[in-house]
Design a protein around this motif. Structure first.
Motif, PDB file in Angstrom:
ATOM      1  N   GLN A 190       0.806  -1.217   0.000  1.00  0.00           N
ATOM      2  CA  GLN A 190       0.000   0.000   0.000  1.00  0.00           C
ATOM      3  C   GLN A 190       0.845   1.276   0.000  1.00  0.00           C
ATOM      4  O   GLN A 190       0.349   2.340  -0.367  1.00  0.00           O
ATOM      5  N   PHE A 191       2.111   1.167   0.399  1.00  0.00           N
ATOM      6  CA  PHE A 191       2.970   2.348   0.435  1.00  0.00           C
ATOM      7  C   PHE A 191       3.207   2.877  -0.971  1.00  0.00           C
ATOM      8  O   PHE A 191       3.223   2.112  -1.945  1.00  0.00           O
ATOM      9  N   ILE A 192       3.414   4.181  -1.077  1.00  0.00           N
ATOM     10  CA  ILE A 192       3.719   4.759  -2.385  1.00  0.00           C
ATOM     11  C   ILE A 192       5.115   4.315  -2.825  1.00  0.00           C
ATOM     12  O   ILE A 192       5.941   3.913  -1.998  1.00  0.00           O
ATOM     13  N   THR A 193       5.375   4.393  -4.101  1.00  0.00           N
ATOM     14  CA  THR A 193       6.674   3.981  -4.637  1.00  0.00           C
ATOM     15  C   THR A 193       7.817   4.746  -3.994  1.00  0.00           C
ATOM     16  O   THR A 193       8.871   4.183  -3.700  1.00  0.00           O
ATOM     17  N   ASP A 203      -0.566   8.247   5.111  1.00  0.00           N
ATOM     18  CA  ASP A 203      -1.654   9.141   4.690  1.00  0.00           C
ATOM     19  C   ASP A 203      -1.114  10.500   4.261  1.00  0.00           C
ATOM     20  O   ASP A 203      -1.670  11.154   3.367  1.00  0.00           O
ATOM     21  N   PHE A 204      -0.002  10.922   4.867  1.00  0.00           N
ATOM     22  CA  PHE A 204       0.638  12.168   4.441  1.00  0.00           C
ATOM     23  C   PHE A 204       1.203  12.018   3.030  1.00  0.00           C
ATOM     24  O   PHE A 204       1.071  12.932   2.193  1.00  0.00           O
ATOM     25  N   ASP A 205       1.858  10.880   2.754  1.00  0.00           N
ATOM     26  CA  ASP A 205       2.375  10.628   1.406  1.00  0.00           C
ATOM     27  C   ASP A 205       1.249  10.731   0.371  1.00  0.00           C
ATOM     28  O   ASP A 205       1.404  11.342  -0.692  1.00  0.00           O
ATOM     29  N   CYS A 206       0.114  10.118   0.695  1.00  0.00           N
ATOM     30  CA  CYS A 206      -1.035  10.140  -0.218  1.00  0.00           C
ATOM     31  C   CYS A 206      -1.582  11.562  -0.372  1.00  0.00           C
ATOM     32  O   CYS A 206      -2.005  11.953  -1.468  1.00  0.00           O
ATOM     33  N   PHE A 207      -1.550  12.327   0.705  1.00  0.00           N
ATOM     34  CA  PHE A 207      -2.006  13.716   0.656  1.00  0.00           C
ATOM     35  C   PHE A 207      -1.134  14.537  -0.306  1.00  0.00           C
ATOM     36  O   PHE A 207      -1.648  15.296  -1.142  1.00  0.00           O
ATOM     37  N   LYS A 246       2.297  21.930   6.557  1.00  0.00           N
ATOM     38  CA  LYS A 246       2.350  22.235   7.993  1.00  0.00           C
ATOM     39  C   LYS A 246       1.009  21.957   8.654  1.00  0.00           C
ATOM     40  O   LYS A 246       0.941  21.357   9.734  1.00  0.00           O
ATOM     41  N   GLN A 247      -0.061  22.397   8.004  1.00  0.00           N
ATOM     42  CA  GLN A 247      -1.397  22.225   8.566  1.00  0.00           C
ATOM     43  C   GLN A 247      -1.791  20.755   8.620  1.00  0.00           C
ATOM     44  O   GLN A 247      -2.328  20.274   9.629  1.00  0.00           O
ATOM     45  N   HIS A 248      -1.513  20.020   7.549  1.00  0.00           N
ATOM     46  CA  HIS A 248      -1.886  18.602   7.496  1.00  0.00           C
ATOM     47  C   HIS A 248      -1.131  17.791   8.552  1.00  0.00           C
ATOM     48  O   HIS A 248      -1.719  16.945   9.247  1.00  0.00           O
ATOM     49  N   HIS A 260      -3.359  15.913  11.379  1.00  0.00           N
ATOM     50  CA  HIS A 260      -3.544  14.475  11.164  1.00  0.00           C
ATOM     51  C   HIS A 260      -2.479  13.598  11.815  1.00  0.00           C
ATOM     52  O   HIS A 260      -2.687  12.394  11.953  1.00  0.00           O
ATOM     53  N   SER A 261      -1.359  14.182  12.204  1.00  0.00           N
ATOM     54  CA  SER A 261      -0.281  13.368  12.759  1.00  0.00           C
ATOM     55  C   SER A 261       0.343  13.949  14.020  1.00  0.00           C
ATOM     56  O   SER A 261       1.188  13.299  14.641  1.00  0.00           O
TER      57      SER A 261
END
Length: 402
Positions: free
Chosen positions: A93-96, A242-246, A281-283, A287-288
């Protein structure tokens, strides 16, 4: 059912765990009766009686000063078991361009990808593009365990439904037993507080000038994972997935890569990256529960070059980092010191060989022949009494190989 498979899987986890820990006191103590130890561990896990043992706390100064809370070898076996059970489904599921702790990736892959991003974005260095490099402050010490647990549940919920075979009650019972065991061990490892009953190695003064953001002893309640554990590396990928996907999907950044808490974004428009910086910064905060390191925000035209994962990337070429060059020279000097102190034992020679070849392996990825030549050949070295360098200065071999 699953209990029998668990024993086999623990043996595999043991072989994985000892691969890079041979001849340590912790590992040797376990290996004396490793079969009995593994059967006992399987029994404790099956009966839900498993508890982690005290960690060893110490501070290292290289490559940078940081705190380590090393798990007992027995618990490292469990870490590898968890990794072997969960990583295949998570990794898929991780991005490349998440590079840490992944087969076929790592720092060199990340460096090559970042250099390729610059080349593509600038259309082979004919167009403007800009590099935004960021770092998270106190990443491992700031990870919120409640959020980590939620992120793990989200990523693993789909895989459980895929695993259960509706046509076989036996298969379903086996899968359920495995899944319950995985979550039991995840719960034990994540919520374990390695600061409790830890054994301090060294002096308490070793912590004096360590920033609070780099120590678990200053982490907020239910926050922080020990650096060095295999599970911590895996969880670090989960925590920012989820940050990577964002960044990739919501911000639409095509050229993006991350290694743990060190990440880079490349884009044609400098204003776009400035806007992305504020959204990032906001995300991260929302979220984390993370913040960017204020002194490690770098935004420049690609022609200026940028440091990433131990390399300095410039148009058409990559240089090895100054820190690595310095460490290589120190390693050569230390090898000479070991071999001149007294008549070396076989273990000393093998240590020297392993150290030199580790650095030579890294340096082969860069144009470093002159650095290797000047460091290794411009003066007489003690290690030439016991071995030789292969053509091209790519590997050190002992005269009588073990």
């Amino acid at each position: 059912m699953f209990e029998q498979q668990l024993k086999y899987d623990l043996f595999q986890a043991y072989y994985d765990a000892r691969r890079n820990k041979r001849n340590t006191w912790n590992q040797l103590r376990f290996e004396i009766n490793y079969e009995s130890e593994l059967f006992l561990l399987a029994e404790e896990i099956s009966e839900r009686r498993y508890d982690l043992r005290p960690s060893i706390a110490f501070v290292i100064n290289e490559p940078v000063k940081r705190e380590i809370l090393a798990a007992d070898f027995r618990d490292r076996v469990v870490h590898h078991l968890i990794f072997n059970y969960t990583n295949p489904e998570l990794d898929a599921q991780f991005i490349t361009d998440s590079y840490s702790c992944r087969v076929g990736k790592g720092t060199h892959y990340g460096i090559e990808r970042a250099a390729g991003f610059v080349r593509q974005c600038s259309e082979n260095y004919t167009k403007d593009c800009y590099v935004l490099k960021l770092d998270i402050r106190g990443y491992f010490m700031s990870m919120n365990k409640h959020l980590l647990w939620q992120k793990l549940q989200s990523m693993r919920s789909y895989s459980l439904n895929e695993e259960i075979n509706e046509q076989s009650r036996t298969t379903e019972a086996y899968t359920q037993g495995k899944e319950e065991t995985i979550w039991y061990l995840l719960d034990k490892v994540i919520w374990n507080d390695p600061r409790k009953n830890c054994i301090v190695k060294g002096k308490l003064s070793d912590w004096d000038d360590l920033p609070p953001s780099k120590s678990l002893f200053h982490s907020a309640a239910d926050c922080g994972l020990p650096i060095g554990n295999l599970t911590s590396q895996l969880f670090s990928n989960v925590y920012l997935h989820d940050f990577d996907c964002f960044v990739k999907n919501d911000l639409g950044v095509e050229y993006y890569g991350r290694y743990v808490d060190d990440f880079v974004l490349i884009h044609r428009d400098k204003a776009f990256l400035l806007d992305a910086l504020n959204k990032i910064k906001q995300h991260l905060a929302e979220h984390s529960g993370l913040i960017l390191h204020p002194n490690k925000i770098y935004l420049q035209h690609y022609s200026k070059g940028f440091a990433f994962l131990g390399a300095y990337i410039k148009p058409r070429r990559c240089y090895i980092g100054n820190r690595t060059k310095k460490k290589f020279r120190q390693a050569v000097a230390e090898s000479n010191r070991i071999l001149t102190a007294n008549k070396p034992h076989r273990e000393d020679l093998e240590k020297v060989r392993a150290t030199l070849n580790s650095y030579l392996g890294i340096m082969q990825h860069f144009k470093t022949y002159n650095i290797r030549r000047k460091t290794l050949l411009d003066k007489s070295h003690e290690f030439f009494k016991y071995g030789y360098l292969e053509k091209g200065l790519t590997k050190y071999k002992l005269k009588v190989e073990s």
